[in-house]
Design a protein around this motif. Structure first.
Motif, short mmCIF file in Angstrom:
data_model
loop_
_atom_site.label_atom_id
_atom_site.label_comp_id
_atom_site.label_asym_id
_atom_site.label_seq_id
_atom_site.Cartn_x
_atom_site.Cartn_y
_atom_site.Cartn_z
N ASN A 62 26.85 24.06 47.41
CA ASN A 62 26.03 24.55 48.52
C ASN A 62 25.85 23.45 49.57
OD1 ASN A 62 25.14 27.36 47.83
ND2 ASN A 62 24.50 26.32 45.95
N ALA A 63 25.30 23.83 50.72
CA ALA A 63 25.11 22.90 51.83
C ALA A 63 24.35 21.67 51.34
CB ALA A 63 24.35 23.58 52.96
N SER A 64 24.90 20.47 51.61
CA SER A 64 24.32 19.27 51.03
C SER A 64 24.45 18.07 51.94
CB SER A 64 24.99 18.97 49.68
OG SER A 64 26.38 18.75 49.85
N PHE A 73 29.98 8.48 41.60
CA PHE A 73 28.71 9.16 41.34
C PHE A 73 28.00 9.39 42.67
CE2 PHE A 73 24.15 9.21 40.29
CZ PHE A 73 24.15 10.27 39.38
N GLU A 74 27.38 10.58 42.80
CA GLU A 74 26.76 10.95 44.06
C GLU A 74 25.51 11.77 43.80
OE1 GLU A 74 27.98 14.00 47.70
OE2 GLU A 74 29.55 12.79 46.76
N GLY A 107 17.86 19.26 44.83
CA GLY A 107 18.75 18.11 44.75
C GLY A 107 19.99 18.41 43.94
N TYR A 108 20.98 17.54 44.08
CA TYR A 108 22.21 17.69 43.31
C TYR A 108 22.69 16.32 42.85
CZ TYR A 108 25.17 15.73 47.00
OH TYR A 108 25.75 14.87 47.89
N ALA A 109 23.53 16.34 41.83
CA ALA A 109 24.21 15.14 41.36
C ALA A 109 25.61 15.53 40.94
CB ALA A 109 23.45 14.51 40.18
N GLN A 110 26.57 14.68 41.23
CA GLN A 110 27.93 14.94 40.76
C GLN A 110 28.58 13.64 40.32
OE1 GLN A 110 29.80 16.80 44.20
NE2 GLN A 110 30.81 14.91 44.76
N TRP A 111 29.50 13.77 39.37
CA TRP A 111 30.08 12.60 38.73
C TRP A 111 31.55 12.88 38.47
CZ3 TRP A 111 29.46 11.47 32.85
CH2 TRP A 111 30.07 10.25 32.54
N PHE A 112 32.41 12.02 39.01
CA PHE A 112 33.82 12.08 38.68
C PHE A 112 34.03 11.30 37.39
CE2 PHE A 112 34.11 13.40 43.05
CZ PHE A 112 35.21 14.24 43.07
N GLY A 121 25.85 19.25 39.17
CA GLY A 121 24.68 20.07 38.89
C GLY A 121 23.78 20.15 40.10
N GLU A 122 23.23 21.33 40.36
CA GLU A 122 22.27 21.54 41.44
C GLU A 122 20.99 22.14 40.86
OE1 GLU A 122 25.52 22.60 44.99
OE2 GLU A 122 23.78 23.91 44.64
#
Length: 259
Positions: A62-64, A73-74, A107-112, A121-122
């Protein structure tokens, strides 16, 4: 023919902030749990650093705005708009109250985990049409190919969890709504819906970067409603717990001009 990671790296690009704007045109259920489909539009809005543009973006994102981004990591803030549901939109909704627009923020977090595997995850709180919490969990295996000048293929599982405030707003039926619906020939019994695992599914997409800031994709997703959402009379009698959506997107990225 290709490799399983991201495209070959070029010298580090500018650290300027960029904005990506565009939209998805898709076929989707007329309402959550519907067995009938309609054409729909969903915007693409993303703000990030220029040196992160080669990273993968999914239809599910979604819009972020990224607040912290190492390239692996973001974390950041995320938002979403849920369009209103009018009882006049479908015969399956006769007698039910309208559900107003809802706005979700969180909030969201993402990890390669690896170059070819991204977890995201959102967690969003919604207000307006419903008051509650929604969480999306996704995993995507990403494969880059040099076919047609370079294309990205991705696919993976999805899961959505939702609180009772969300599920009951879209799948619950009050005694008054039930009486109105039955009077109009839509035999829906009263139903209180609780939260939990809302759906599980799988999705995939193919993305092409045309250069000069333009990106396009085709995508498809299957979602299987579970728990109280799937057991609602709205779904059991008038809908389908199997939900599909598919479509195309086009976006353009430009520099904001500051670091």
């Amino acid at each position: 023919m290709g490799n399983t990671a991201t495209p070959p790296q070029t010298p580090p690009p500018s650290r300027e902030w960029t904005v990506t704007l565009g939209g998805y045109v898709m076929a989707q259920p007329e309402f959550a749990g519907s067995e009938d489909y309609e054409a729909a539009f969903r915007p693409i809005i993303s703000i990030s650093r220029a040196d992160r543009l080669s990273r993968f973006r999914s239809f599910n994102d979604n819009a972020s705005i990224a607040l912290y981004d190492t390239g692996v990591f973001e974390v950041g803030i995320v938002g979403k708009i849920d369009w209103k549901r009018d009882a006049s939109d479908s015969d399956a909704l006769r007698g039910l109250n309208d559900v107003d627009y809802a706005f979700e923020a969180g909030g969201y977090a993402q990890w390669f985990v690896m170059d070819w595997l991204r977890l995201r995850g959102e967690l969003r709180y919604g207000f307006g049409g419903f008051d509650g919490v929604v969480a999306d969990l996704t995993a995507d295996a990403v494969y880059f190919s040099d076919f047609w000048g370079g294309m990205t293929f991705s696919a993976g599982p999805r899961m959505t969890l939702a609180s009772s405030g969300y599920v009951d707003a879209y799948f619950g039926i009050t005694p008054e709504e039930s009486a109105n619906a039955i009077a109009l020939g839509n035999y829906l019994t009263p139903y209180d819906a609780d939260g939990g695992i809302y759906s599980v599914g799988v999705g995939g997409q193919i993305t092409k970067n045309f250069g000069n800031g333009f990106n396009a994709s085709v995508f498809a997703e299957y979602k299987y409603l579970t728990g109280d959402a799937a057991d609602s009379p709205l779904v059991v009698q008038n809908g389908d717990r199997n939900q599909f959506q598919a479509g195309v997107s086009l976006s353009y990225t430009f520099f904001l001009g500051f670091e």
